[in-house]
Design a protein around this motif. Structure first.
Motif, PDB file in Angstrom:
ATOM      1  N   PRO A 138      -6.509   0.429  -3.278  1.00  0.00           N
ATOM      2  CA  PRO A 138      -7.783   1.160  -3.263  1.00  0.00           C
ATOM      3  C   PRO A 138      -7.654   2.504  -2.546  1.00  0.00           C
ATOM      4  O   PRO A 138      -7.631   2.559  -1.318  1.00  0.00           O
ATOM      5  N   VAL A 139      -7.535   3.565  -3.321  1.00  0.00           N
ATOM      6  CA  VAL A 139      -7.351   4.916  -2.781  1.00  0.00           C
ATOM      7  C   VAL A 139      -8.676   5.672  -2.859  1.00  0.00           C
ATOM      8  O   VAL A 139      -9.304   5.730  -3.920  1.00  0.00           O
ATOM      9  N   ILE A 140      -9.088   6.236  -1.737  1.00  0.00           N
ATOM     10  CA  ILE A 140     -10.339   7.005  -1.674  1.00  0.00           C
ATOM     11  C   ILE A 140     -10.007   8.415  -1.211  1.00  0.00           C
ATOM     12  O   ILE A 140      -9.488   8.611  -0.112  1.00  0.00           O
ATOM     13  N   VAL A 141     -10.291   9.404  -2.079  1.00  0.00           N
ATOM     14  CA  VAL A 141     -10.002  10.805  -1.768  1.00  0.00           C
ATOM     15  C   VAL A 141     -11.289  11.503  -1.357  1.00  0.00           C
ATOM     16  O   VAL A 141     -12.323  11.336  -1.997  1.00  0.00           O
ATOM     17  N   GLY A 142     -11.233  12.295  -0.287  1.00  0.00           N
ATOM     18  CA  GLY A 142     -12.413  13.047   0.116  1.00  0.00           C
ATOM     19  C   GLY A 142     -12.449  13.340   1.593  1.00  0.00           C
ATOM     20  O   GLY A 142     -13.153  14.225   2.037  1.00  0.00           O
ATOM     21  N   GLY A 143     -11.707  12.594   2.357  1.00  0.00           N
ATOM     22  CA  GLY A 143     -11.710  12.852   3.789  1.00  0.00           C
ATOM     23  C   GLY A 143     -11.336  11.610   4.561  1.00  0.00           C
ATOM     24  O   GLY A 143     -11.351  10.505   4.028  1.00  0.00           O
ATOM     25  N   VAL A 144     -10.988  11.826   5.812  1.00  0.00           N
ATOM     26  CA  VAL A 144     -10.587  10.699   6.658  1.00  0.00           C
ATOM     27  C   VAL A 144     -11.583  10.483   7.800  1.00  0.00           C
ATOM     28  O   VAL A 144     -11.483   9.512   8.527  1.00  0.00           O
ATOM     29  N   SER A 145     -12.559  11.389   7.935  1.00  0.00           N
ATOM     30  CA  SER A 145     -13.563  11.215   8.987  1.00  0.00           C
ATOM     31  C   SER A 145     -14.809  10.570   8.390  1.00  0.00           C
ATOM     32  O   SER A 145     -15.058  10.648   7.185  1.00  0.00           O
ATOM     33  N   GLU A 146     -15.624   9.948   9.249  1.00  0.00           N
ATOM     34  CA  GLU A 146     -16.829   9.283   8.787  1.00  0.00           C
ATOM     35  C   GLU A 146     -17.856  10.266   8.230  1.00  0.00           C
ATOM     36  O   GLU A 146     -18.761   9.883   7.501  1.00  0.00           O
ATOM     37  N   ARG A 147     -17.711  11.554   8.568  1.00  0.00           N
ATOM     38  CA  ARG A 147     -18.686  12.559   8.129  1.00  0.00           C
ATOM     39  C   ARG A 147     -18.425  13.054   6.721  1.00  0.00           C
ATOM     40  O   ARG A 147     -19.252  13.761   6.158  1.00  0.00           O
ATOM     41  N   GLY A 148     -17.276  12.674   6.136  1.00  0.00           N
ATOM     42  CA  GLY A 148     -16.910  13.161   4.806  1.00  0.00           C
ATOM     43  C   GLY A 148     -17.645  12.429   3.695  1.00  0.00           C
ATOM     44  O   GLY A 148     -18.442  11.530   3.908  1.00  0.00           O
ATOM     45  N   VAL A 149     -17.346  12.876   2.472  1.00  0.00           N
ATOM     46  CA  VAL A 149     -17.939  12.299   1.270  1.00  0.00           C
ATOM     47  C   VAL A 149     -16.822  11.977   0.284  1.00  0.00           C
ATOM     48  O   VAL A 149     -15.849  12.719   0.180  1.00  0.00           O
ATOM     49  N   VAL A 150     -16.956  10.888  -0.448  1.00  0.00           N
ATOM     50  CA  VAL A 150     -15.947  10.490  -1.431  1.00  0.00           C
ATOM     51  C   VAL A 150     -15.952  11.477  -2.594  1.00  0.00           C
ATOM     52  O   VAL A 150     -16.994  11.713  -3.219  1.00  0.00           O
ATOM     53  N   SER A 151     -14.792  12.097  -2.875  1.00  0.00           N
ATOM     54  CA  SER A 151     -14.655  12.962  -4.046  1.00  0.00           C
ATOM     55  C   SER A 151     -14.343  12.116  -5.274  1.00  0.00           C
ATOM     56  O   SER A 151     -15.004  12.227  -6.304  1.00  0.00           O
ATOM     57  N   THR A 152     -13.323  11.292  -5.165  1.00  0.00           N
ATOM     58  CA  THR A 152     -12.920  10.376  -6.231  1.00  0.00           C
ATOM     59  C   THR A 152     -12.285   9.154  -5.596  1.00  0.00           C
ATOM     60  O   THR A 152     -11.672   9.260  -4.539  1.00  0.00           O
ATOM     61  N   CYS A 153     -12.399   8.037  -6.263  1.00  0.00           N
ATOM     62  CA  CYS A 153     -11.701   6.843  -5.782  1.00  0.00           C
ATOM     63  C   CYS A 153     -11.041   6.137  -6.956  1.00  0.00           C
ATOM     64  O   CYS A 153     -11.473   6.274  -8.108  1.00  0.00           O
ATOM     65  N   SER A 154      -9.978   5.399  -6.669  1.00  0.00           N
ATOM     66  CA  SER A 154      -9.268   4.670  -7.712  1.00  0.00           C
ATOM     67  C   SER A 154     -10.117   3.506  -8.205  1.00  0.00           C
ATOM     68  O   SER A 154     -11.084   3.088  -7.554  1.00  0.00           O
ATOM     69  N   TYR A 155      -9.738   2.974  -9.367  1.00  0.00           N
ATOM     70  CA  TYR A 155     -10.496   1.851  -9.923  1.00  0.00           C
ATOM     71  C   TYR A 155     -10.387   0.611  -9.034  1.00  0.00           C
ATOM     72  O   TYR A 155     -11.286  -0.222  -9.012  1.00  0.00           O
ATOM     73  N   GLU A 156      -9.289   0.512  -8.297  1.00  0.00           N
ATOM     74  CA  GLU A 156      -9.144  -0.604  -7.350  1.00  0.00           C
ATOM     75  C   GLU A 156     -10.218  -0.529  -6.263  1.00  0.00           C
ATOM     76  O   GLU A 156     -10.729  -1.547  -5.806  1.00  0.00           O
ATOM     77  N   ALA A 157     -10.590   0.715  -5.849  1.00  0.00           N
ATOM     78  CA  ALA A 157     -11.627   0.891  -4.826  1.00  0.00           C
ATOM     79  C   ALA A 157     -13.020   0.672  -5.416  1.00  0.00           C
ATOM     80  O   ALA A 157     -13.932   0.196  -4.725  1.00  0.00           O
ATOM     81  N   ARG A 158     -13.187   0.995  -6.690  1.00  0.00           N
ATOM     82  CA  ARG A 158     -14.501   0.858  -7.325  1.00  0.00           C
ATOM     83  C   ARG A 158     -14.939  -0.605  -7.415  1.00  0.00           C
ATOM     84  O   ARG A 158     -16.137  -0.889  -7.483  1.00  0.00           O
ATOM     85  N   LYS A 159     -13.971  -1.513  -7.431  1.00  0.00           N
ATOM     86  CA  LYS A 159     -14.305  -2.944  -7.479  1.00  0.00           C
ATOM     87  C   LYS A 159     -15.094  -3.371  -6.249  1.00  0.00           C
ATOM     88  O   LYS A 159     -15.815  -4.362  -6.278  1.00  0.00           O
ATOM     89  N   TYR A 160     -14.965  -2.603  -5.169  1.00  0.00           N
ATOM     90  CA  TYR A 160     -15.670  -2.925  -3.933  1.00  0.00           C
ATOM     91  C   TYR A 160     -17.024  -2.219  -3.846  1.00  0.00           C
ATOM     92  O   TYR A 160     -17.727  -2.346  -2.850  1.00  0.00           O
ATOM     93  N   GLY A 161     -17.347  -1.439  -4.878  1.00  0.00           N
ATOM     94  CA  GLY A 161     -18.615  -0.721  -4.877  1.00  0.00           C
ATOM     95  C   GLY A 161     -18.528   0.707  -4.410  1.00  0.00           C
ATOM     96  O   GLY A 161     -19.542   1.403  -4.311  1.00  0.00           O
ATOM     97  N   VAL A 162     -17.315   1.184  -4.111  1.00  0.00           N
ATOM     98  CA  VAL A 162     -17.131   2.584  -3.703  1.00  0.00           C
ATOM     99  C   VAL A 162     -17.303   3.489  -4.926  1.00  0.00           C
ATOM    100  O   VAL A 162     -16.837   3.156  -6.018  1.00  0.00           O
TER     101      VAL A 162
END
Length: 348
Positions: A29-53
């Motif tokens: 599950p790869v989430i691109v967009g930032g590593v801090s809590e203040r960031g926003v998800v730009s794109t995520c892999s399909y493995e991450a989408r299974k979790y609702g991301v």
């Protein structure tokens, strides 16, 4: 089909590039967009989408849903590089390529060397996978609206064809949010009226659409009947330029927000002056700590492109606002564009 339009959409593009460049990330599950809590998800892999991301979700919410996810800062220079390779393949198929973003485009292949539209789609998919190592999804139809709708049908790595004889039955069960041109506010308003699916809208006369959607009403009326006369336009001009940032800490201090607007004005003005572009609409966007978006705009009677002029209008806008809660994101966008064409004059 008289026209053959493809809508090509890369699958989880940023995350897929990261997985391709680093094979250790494949299947994770790869989430691109930032590593801090203040960031926003730009794109995520399909493995991450299974979790609702999903895209545009705050990072801290993604972390709650997928704590085992791999969170990466975006490498936008790399995504542009890969995008250029992909678009070169598109333009070998047809010169009629209209980019919508870094990872999606319309292609008009009506008069291309391919007489079989499915053959063209398979050719593009194979070339991109072989040369770039990424998958994509393709929607095929006789207009833009239906092609874009189709590309989302069998994601990831799918092909979907919508032909005239499938209309309107294939559209009727779809949620009205699928209609191009309907924003979130319009969807909510229609839902409040008990209209949830396209078939709920289909029974209403043209007058209803004009009353509720104004000048765009006829377009909405036509689209749910499979009619869309927009043509594929290569090298689409940008209609706006903007900058925004998520703040490290929420604030309602207007002096602090004005510093960001000053920086944005300078960056935007630099671009406008370089391209000899002028604008007359300035929009300030802000998001509150409870994630509610607000936009406020002013349109001038004349065109400008200087940083000081843009900043002065932005400050006017922000000074008129009364914040009910702290701000977590601030942005500035300019639009209503006019490009000055400068010709070199000779002495003779």
């Amino acid at each position: 089909m008289d026209k053959i339009i493809l809508h090509v959409d890369m699958d989880a593009f940023f995350a897929s590039v990261e997985q391709k460049d680093n094979p250790k990330l494949k299947g994770k599950p790869v989430i691109v967009g930032g590593v801090s809590e203040r960031g926003v998800v730009s794109t995520c892999s399909y493995e991450a989408r299974k979790y609702g991301v999903k895209s545009a979700m705050p990072i801290f919410m993604a972390q709650k849903l997928c704590p085992q996810g791999i969170y990466l800062r975006g490498r936008y220079w790399r995504y542009k590089e890969v995008s250029a390779q992909i678009f070169n393949i598109f333009r070998e198929v047809t010169p009629l390529v209209e980019p919508l973003s870094i990872d999606e485009a319309y292609l008009d292949i009506t008069n291309s060397k391919f007489k079989d539209y499915k053959e063209a789609a398979i050719y593009i998919k194979r070339r991109v996978y072989k040369e770039v190592g990424l998958t994509l999804s393709i929607g095929i139809s006789y207009n833009k609206f239906l092609a874009k709708l189709a590309s989302d049908w069998n994601k990831p790595n799918g092909i979907m064809i919508i032909t005239e004889d499938m209309i309107p039955e294939i559209l009727k069960p779809l949620p009205i949010s699928k209609i191009y041109g309907l924003g979130q506010k319009s969807v909510r308003r229609l839902n409040n009226m008990g209209l949830f699916k396209i078939e709920d809208l289909y029974i209403h006369p043209k007058e209803f659409f004009v009353e509720y959607f104004g000048k765009y009403g006829i377009d909405i009326y036509n689209r749910i009947r499979g009619i869309d006369d927009r043509v594929v336009t290569p090298n689409r001009d940008r209609k706006s330029y903007g900058k925004e940032t998520t703040l490290k800490f929420d604030t309602d201090d207007k002096d602090e927000l004005s510093n960001y607007l000053k920086s944005f004005s300078t960056q935007i003005s630099s671009y406008l002056e370089e391209k000899n572009i002028f604008i007359k609409t300035i929009t300030v966007k802000y998001k509150t700590s409870s994630f509610i978006n607000h936009t406020r705009s002013k349109t001038l009677t004349h065109y400008i492109n200087k940083a000081e002029d843009i900043y002065n209008i932005a400050i006017e806008i922000i000074e008129e606002e009364v914040f009910s809660e702290p701000i977590r994101l601030i942005g500035l966008t300019v639009s209503s564009i006019k490009e000055e064409k400068v010709e070199q004059l000779t002495l003779f």
